[in-house]
Structure formats: structure tokens, C-alpha cells
Design an enzyme around this catalytic site. Sequence first.
Site, PDB file in Angstrom:
ATOM      1  N   HIS A  15       0.824  -1.218   0.000  1.00  0.00           N
ATOM      2  CA  HIS A  15       0.000   0.000   0.000  1.00  0.00           C
ATOM      3  C   HIS A  15       0.856   1.265   0.000  1.00  0.00           C
ATOM      4  O   HIS A  15       0.348   2.346  -0.253  1.00  0.00           O
ATOM      5  CB  HIS A  15      -0.929  -0.009   1.226  1.00  0.00           C
ATOM      6  CG  HIS A  15      -1.999  -1.048   1.128  1.00  0.00           C
ATOM      7  ND1 HIS A  15      -3.316  -0.743   0.892  1.00  0.00           N
ATOM      8  CD2 HIS A  15      -1.951  -2.406   1.209  1.00  0.00           C
ATOM      9  CE1 HIS A  15      -4.030  -1.860   0.838  1.00  0.00           C
ATOM     10  NE2 HIS A  15      -3.222  -2.889   1.038  1.00  0.00           N
ATOM     11  N   ASP A  39       3.577   9.559  -0.900  1.00  0.00           N
ATOM     12  CA  ASP A  39       2.397   8.829  -0.432  1.00  0.00           C
ATOM     13  C   ASP A  39       2.124   7.676  -1.392  1.00  0.00           C
ATOM     14  O   ASP A  39       2.277   7.854  -2.611  1.00  0.00           O
ATOM     15  CB  ASP A  39       1.186   9.784  -0.435  1.00  0.00           C
ATOM     16  CG  ASP A  39       0.199   9.476   0.665  1.00  0.00           C
ATOM     17  OD1 ASP A  39       0.187   8.334   1.125  1.00  0.00           O
ATOM     18  OD2 ASP A  39      -0.569  10.380   1.060  1.00  0.00           O
TER      19      ASP A  39
HETATM   20  C1  G6P Z   1      -0.909   3.291   6.181  1.00  0.00           C
HETATM   21  C2  G6P Z   1      -0.497   1.846   5.965  1.00  0.00           C
HETATM   22  C3  G6P Z   1      -1.503   0.881   6.594  1.00  0.00           C
HETATM   23  C4  G6P Z   1      -1.742   1.264   8.048  1.00  0.00           C
HETATM   24  C5  G6P Z   1      -2.213   2.711   8.141  1.00  0.00           C
HETATM   25  C6  G6P Z   1      -2.462   3.183   9.589  1.00  0.00           C
HETATM   26  O1  G6P Z   1      -2.007   3.591   5.393  1.00  0.00           O
HETATM   27  O2  G6P Z   1      -0.336   1.578   4.582  1.00  0.00           O
HETATM   28  O3  G6P Z   1      -1.030  -0.445   6.526  1.00  0.00           O
HETATM   29  O4  G6P Z   1      -2.678   0.393   8.655  1.00  0.00           O
HETATM   30  O5  G6P Z   1      -1.217   3.543   7.555  1.00  0.00           O
HETATM   31  O6  G6P Z   1      -1.308   3.004  10.366  1.00  0.00           O
HETATM   32  P1  G6P Z   1      -1.242   2.079  11.668  1.00  0.00           P
HETATM   33  O7  G6P Z   1       0.193   2.058  12.035  1.00  0.00           O
HETATM   34  O8  G6P Z   1      -2.117   2.753  12.674  1.00  0.00           O
HETATM   35  O9  G6P Z   1      -1.782   0.717  11.302  1.00  0.00           O
END
Ligand code: G6P
Length: 509
Positions: free
Chosen positions: A181, A394
Amino acid sequence: MTAAESAQARPRRGSQRLVVVSNRLPFAFRRDADGRWQAEPGGGGLVTALLPVLRHRGGMWIGWTGAADDSPELNEELAAVGGNAGYTLKSVPLNADEIRNFYEGFSNEIIWPLFHDMQLLCNFDPAYWRTYCEVNRKYAKAVHESCEPGDFVWVHDYHLMNMAAELHRLGSKSRIGFFLHIPFPPPDIFLKLPWRLTLIEALLQFNLIGFQTARDRRNFLECARALVKGVDVEGRGQVVQATVGARSVRIGHFPISIDFNAFMRQATAPEVAARAQELHRLLPRRKLILGIDRLDYTKGIPLRLQAFQNLLTRYPALRERVSLIQVVVPSREDIAQYRDLKTDIEQRVGKINGGFVDPGGWVPVWYVYRSLSRLDLLAYYRAADIALITPLKDGMNLVAKEYCACSIEEDCALILSEFAGAAAQLGRGAVLVNPCDIEGVADAIHRAYHMDAGERRARMRSMRRSIRENDVFWWVDSYLRAAITKDLSDFPQMKDAGAEGDVEYSVSF
Ligand code: G6P
């Protein structure tokens, strides 16, 4: 038929179940004041998109609950929530050391900054790598125990890049796909990683690797060729086939998207209109510029505030005629860099407001630090005349797509960083900026402020068409098609040429 229904109506491809694996489960589990576990659904396109497929094929989602706990009460809540959701939820418990070294450490103090080109922020602690390998093994065991022959395992994101290698070590015969992602960096950055060879070889063990953009895919292939001998690539187009010795892997780019129709429908709700009007009442007689970001140093918030300050200094006629609404959603609060960033942002907002505020009530920056309800999010999108989305780098940036989906009258403008994955797709409709060019971003706001209605409409219309045609259901469908189709020459290419190519960088003299 809604997009979700059409996804469900698509023909079943064999009897394969889908097993989704991600660091976090699609629900966050927290204890309430009485000590009982409560599940909060994690919003976001991934959950919306995968839900119909999981229900239709039958399936399972494997991940972490977000808590350092593995009590029977938590597992009971997990089973209940999974039953209601229509698919099985299976947790991979993480203890406090694993949370520190695997999640905060290797994932978010090494891979996150490195893959966003911020190598100086990396903390290359070898203990982090050891725990990353152990935790990937733990996830692989959980998947292997739950898989049936013929299941398709779809692993998501940078926390779990060793999964295919670990599953093969356990003797798994399942087909395993991966989607990253976040961006994939070019070789001169990736090669800084001390564990670069093991990691690239582990990635090459997936059957299909999906990236957000053509640029990320190109970077990955350059890194693979730099590190591994004999990587051959066949084909052109959205999905190519790489062979390394006896093994072959498909590699494609699939820009993730949103449930466009759902956003558009919800944006027309009377409660949303009422809340958007309330915002205009509180911030009257001016154009509203909106930034919404998770608290993260990749989002470029301090530079954006500098650009806004520069705008008010160089274009005094815009004072009292614009306000910047900057929403910051709390995130990764246990990591020191995130706490420092919050302080920095708050000091900058204070300085701008202190320097420009007027006794008549004009507030230049309206700062919000909290998670937003869906209603509030939609109201901000509906109220804003200009979205200012300027990440330093991003993977995609879904806020840009959500904002366009909610611009039902097509009379808003989007200012977008050239370094957001979304720029490859939306670059012709958005005003593209280099987020590091403080005066350039200020000029872009000035331009968007004065853009005539005809130009705004033409730009917004083209972006909305592209997002509607390539929505999140298209994303799931095209990824799974690329994973199962026998002959890649039958693979349908993306309708929108803009999503295929590279960003046209703005050049100013
Ligand atoms: C990004 C990453 C996700 C992640 C999100 C929130 O979008 O690609 O994999 O879940 O951030 O971050 P966190 O560390 O809270 O999961």
C-alpha cells in the site's frame, strides 16, 4: 445495482476461498470503562472492497487486534464480531516486545521512513529485524493452520513482506499474493537497508506482487535486478511476468481506490449538508481550504503551513478571504517522531494565527486534532472549496479521491502533490505541486482561488470519471483476475490512460 452488488454478482472463479492477511484486523478491539471488549470497525476502502468478496467466496481475515492481550474474553468478542461480519476473524496476538520491535520498530522506524525516501529517520536496529522475521513466521503459522488446499492467500502491506517465504518454509502449497500500500523506493534508497537481499528474495516468492503505481513497480524491478542475478521480465502493460531461475512471479500496478458511489450517495445526505452549512456559518465569507491527514511526517503538514503563511504574506488581498481547515488524525502516538511532529504543527499553527488573526473574527488556520466521524468527514469535504493535499511521498492518498467523489456539483479544486501515488491518475485534473516548493504551493492556492468555474468543472469532471471507472471494486477485481488468469495476454488493461503512465512534473522558470 450498486457497485457492491455488482462485485457480488460477478461469477465465482472456482471454489477458492480468500484468506486476507494484514497487520491489523478490520476491527480495532478496545476495553470500555467496565473492562468489556468493544470492537470498532476500521473504516477504509480495503474493508469495504473485500467484504463482498469474502462473503461471496467464503473467507477469513487474519491479523492483530491492536491490543497486547490474548484473553478468552477477547477471543469470544472476536468470534462474535466475525460471525456478524459474515467471515471468520482470526487473531495473531502480539506481546509488548513484538509490538515495540516488529510494529513500531522494523515496520514504522525502518520500512516506513525508508520507503517514503526519508532514510535519515531510519533506526536500523538489528533487534528489530530479528523480531520482524519471528513475527512474520508467527503470522505464517496462523495462516498455514487455517488454510485449505486451493485457498488464495492475499497478504497486505509492508509489515508482512516475508510471508510467502515463511509459508513455503512450512510447506504451504497455496497461491500467495501481496499488495504494497506504500511506495517502493528506487535502488539508491532501498540498497541502504542492511537486510535488502533477504527481503527482496522473500518478495520474489509471492505469486503476484501488486504496487500502487507504475513507478513503484519499476523501482522494485530495478532493485530486484540490482540484487538478484538472472531476473528476466516478459511482457509490457499493467501486469508483467518475472522469472528468477525456476520460479516465476507476476508483478503489476493496481491503484487502490474508494467506493465512489457510496461516497457520492452519502455526501448528499441532509445531515451532511446541515453540518457543512454550520462550518460556513462559523467561518463566513471566505473560501475554505482543506487538509486532512493522519499525523505523519510523510504528509508534509509543516511545509504546507509554511506555504499557507507565504500565501497570506505575498497575497495580502486573500487575508480574511481564505481559511485553512487542517484536520490531523492521531496516529502512532507511541513513536517519538510522531509526538515531536504534533508539537511542531501546533507551534506553527499558533504562530500563523497569532501573526494574522484579526479582531473581526477571522481565524487563518482552523486546526482539528482528532479522529473524525463519517458525518464530520463528509461535511468537511462538502464545505471545502479547495483541497490541499501535499504529502512529501504517499502510496496513493485516498483523501484526494474521496474529496473528488463528494464534489457533486463539480465546482471544487484539488491541489495535489506530484509525489502522491494519486497524481499518476489525477494529474490532468488536479493542480499539481511540488510540496517542497513553498512559494509554488502558495501560487497554486492563489491560482485555485481565482480559477474560473468552467475550468474547475472540466478538471473535476475528468478526475471524477477516472475514479468512478476505477473504483475499489475494480481494484479488487483486477488484482484477483491478475492472480488467477491463465494467460496474461487476456488481461484487460486499465481504461484510464492517465492511471498507467507517469506524472508530468510541473516546470516553472
Ligand atoms: C498506512 C499503511 C496501513 C496502516 C495505516 C495506519 O495507510 O499503509 O497499513 O494500517 O497507515 O497506520 P497504523 O500504524 O495505525 O496501522
